[in-house]
Design a protein around this motif. Structure first.
Motif, mmCIF file in Angstrom:
data_model
loop_
_atom_site.group_PDB
_atom_site.id
_atom_site.type_symbol
_atom_site.label_atom_id
_atom_site.label_comp_id
_atom_site.label_asym_id
_atom_site.label_seq_id
_atom_site.Cartn_x
_atom_site.Cartn_y
_atom_site.Cartn_z
ATOM 1 N N GLY A 15 0.799 -1.221 0.000
ATOM 2 C CA GLY A 15 0.000 0.000 0.000
ATOM 3 C C GLY A 15 0.828 1.265 0.000
ATOM 4 O O GLY A 15 0.289 2.360 -0.221
ATOM 5 N N GLY A 16 2.119 1.115 0.230
ATOM 6 C CA GLY A 16 3.002 2.267 0.280
ATOM 7 C C GLY A 16 3.400 2.765 -1.095
ATOM 8 O O GLY A 16 2.923 2.263 -2.126
ATOM 9 N N LYS A 64 -0.474 -0.704 -14.970
ATOM 10 C CA LYS A 64 -1.202 0.505 -15.365
ATOM 11 C C LYS A 64 -2.071 1.000 -14.218
ATOM 12 O O LYS A 64 -2.742 0.226 -13.551
ATOM 13 C CB LYS A 64 -2.056 0.225 -16.593
ATOM 14 C CG LYS A 64 -1.278 0.186 -17.899
ATOM 15 C CD LYS A 64 -2.208 -0.005 -19.079
ATOM 16 C CE LYS A 64 -1.443 0.004 -20.385
ATOM 17 N NZ LYS A 64 -2.341 -0.190 -21.557
ATOM 18 N N GLY A 65 -2.044 2.290 -14.018
ATOM 19 C CA GLY A 65 -2.815 2.896 -12.939
ATOM 20 C C GLY A 65 -2.049 3.021 -11.640
ATOM 21 O O GLY A 65 -2.434 3.811 -10.773
ATOM 22 N N ILE A 82 5.766 4.624 -8.024
ATOM 23 C CA ILE A 82 5.009 3.388 -7.802
ATOM 24 C C ILE A 82 4.087 3.609 -6.611
ATOM 25 O O ILE A 82 4.549 3.804 -5.481
ATOM 26 C CB ILE A 82 5.927 2.187 -7.537
ATOM 27 C CG1 ILE A 82 7.027 2.085 -8.587
ATOM 28 C CG2 ILE A 82 5.108 0.910 -7.500
ATOM 29 C CD1 ILE A 82 8.031 0.980 -8.308
ATOM 30 N N ASN A 83 2.804 3.557 -6.867
ATOM 31 C CA ASN A 83 1.799 3.723 -5.816
ATOM 32 C C ASN A 83 1.148 2.382 -5.498
ATOM 33 O O ASN A 83 1.212 1.440 -6.281
ATOM 34 C CB ASN A 83 0.736 4.719 -6.256
ATOM 35 C CG ASN A 83 1.303 6.100 -6.521
ATOM 36 O OD1 ASN A 83 2.253 6.532 -5.873
ATOM 37 N ND2 ASN A 83 0.729 6.796 -7.484
ATOM 38 N N SER A 84 0.500 2.337 -4.355
ATOM 39 C CA SER A 84 -0.238 1.132 -3.945
ATOM 40 C C SER A 84 0.603 -0.121 -4.141
ATOM 41 O O SER A 84 0.161 -1.090 -4.774
ATOM 42 C CB SER A 84 -1.551 1.022 -4.738
ATOM 43 O OG SER A 84 -2.339 2.171 -4.565
ATOM 44 N N LEU A 85 1.783 -0.105 -3.582
ATOM 45 C CA LEU A 85 2.715 -1.221 -3.759
ATOM 46 C C LEU A 85 2.118 -2.528 -3.256
ATOM 47 O O LEU A 85 1.410 -2.567 -2.240
ATOM 48 C CB LEU A 85 4.025 -0.930 -3.034
ATOM 49 C CG LEU A 85 5.004 -0.071 -3.833
ATOM 50 C CD1 LEU A 85 5.966 0.657 -2.908
ATOM 51 C CD2 LEU A 85 5.754 -0.915 -4.836
ATOM 52 N N GLN A 121 16.850 -2.211 -5.438
ATOM 53 C CA GLN A 121 15.987 -3.250 -4.896
ATOM 54 C C GLN A 121 14.728 -2.657 -4.276
ATOM 55 O O GLN A 121 14.787 -1.698 -3.498
ATOM 56 C CB GLN A 121 16.740 -4.057 -3.828
ATOM 57 C CG GLN A 121 15.943 -5.186 -3.222
ATOM 58 C CD GLN A 121 15.764 -6.338 -4.182
ATOM 59 O OE1 GLN A 121 16.723 -6.835 -4.761
ATOM 60 N NE2 GLN A 121 14.529 -6.789 -4.348
ATOM 61 N N VAL A 122 13.604 -3.273 -4.605
ATOM 62 C CA VAL A 122 12.319 -2.916 -3.994
ATOM 63 C C VAL A 122 11.778 -4.160 -3.294
ATOM 64 O O VAL A 122 11.662 -5.221 -3.911
ATOM 65 C CB VAL A 122 11.311 -2.420 -5.049
ATOM 66 C CG1 VAL A 122 9.934 -2.243 -4.422
ATOM 67 C CG2 VAL A 122 11.806 -1.105 -5.659
ATOM 68 N N ILE A 123 11.488 -4.015 -2.018
ATOM 69 C CA ILE A 123 10.914 -5.107 -1.239
ATOM 70 C C ILE A 123 9.618 -4.619 -0.610
ATOM 71 O O ILE A 123 9.611 -3.616 0.104
ATOM 72 C CB ILE A 123 11.887 -5.586 -0.149
ATOM 73 C CG1 ILE A 123 13.184 -6.105 -0.776
ATOM 74 C CG2 ILE A 123 11.241 -6.681 0.708
ATOM 75 C CD1 ILE A 123 14.260 -6.429 0.231
ATOM 76 N N VAL A 124 8.547 -5.347 -0.884
ATOM 77 C CA VAL A 124 7.233 -4.967 -0.362
ATOM 78 C C VAL A 124 6.732 -6.073 0.548
ATOM 79 O O VAL A 124 6.590 -7.219 0.128
ATOM 80 C CB VAL A 124 6.233 -4.731 -1.505
ATOM 81 C CG1 VAL A 124 4.903 -4.225 -0.935
ATOM 82 C CG2 VAL A 124 6.797 -3.742 -2.509
ATOM 83 N N SER A 125 6.479 -5.731 1.784
ATOM 84 C CA SER A 125 5.993 -6.711 2.753
ATOM 85 C C SER A 125 4.495 -6.554 2.949
ATOM 86 O O SER A 125 3.950 -5.448 2.875
ATOM 87 C CB SER A 125 6.726 -6.548 4.086
ATOM 88 O OG SER A 125 6.554 -5.228 4.571
ATOM 89 N N SER A 126 3.857 -7.675 3.222
ATOM 90 C CA SER A 126 2.393 -7.660 3.394
ATOM 91 C C SER A 126 2.007 -7.373 4.823
ATOM 92 O O SER A 126 2.839 -7.376 5.720
ATOM 93 C CB SER A 126 1.823 -8.996 2.941
ATOM 94 O OG SER A 126 2.416 -10.041 3.684
#
Length: 126
Positions: A15-16, A64-65, A82-85, A121-126
């Protein structure tokens, strides 16, 4: 020698938002493209967004979006907002530039690009 240097990656929660930047040196952007690719663990590298000097843009359908590519001609940089990761956005993100002109239809095709940065590096945690 063309050099591409990415920055802006990090670890964020789902979400970040992140803003990646690519600084291009010794590269004539006129009539050419700069693109962002990503490679997730165990997967092939894929194109996510590209922009040309005439303002044309192209995005992978899945982003997209949420992804926005933009350029600053004065600074010779390209950014990827990058939104809403999502966790599935976790990957190494690369900036890339082709040797010459490529058609819009091929602007997200990996082998059209000759110059690559080292990645961020991009890391997205839930």
């Amino acid at each position: 020698q063309v050099q591409l240097v990415e920055s802006g990656g990090g670890s964020v929660q789902a979400g970040g938002t992140l803003r990646l930047s690519c600084a291009a040196s010794a590269y004539t952007y006129s009539r050419r493209w700069l693109a962002w690719f990503r490679q997730a663990p165990g997967k092939e590298r894929e194109g996510v967004a590209a922009t040309a000097s005439d303002g044309s843009t192209r995005y992978q359908e899945s982003v997209k979006g949420r992804f926005t590519i933009s350029k600053d001609d004065n600074k010779n940089t390209v950014a990827l907002q990058i939104n809403s990761l999502k966790p599935e956005d976790t990957a190494m993100y690369y900036c890339a530039a082709p040797l010459g002109w490529i058609p819009l239809s091929r602007s997200l095709v990996e082998h059209e690009y000759k110059y690559w940065g080292q990645g961020t590096q991009v890391i997205v945690s839930s």
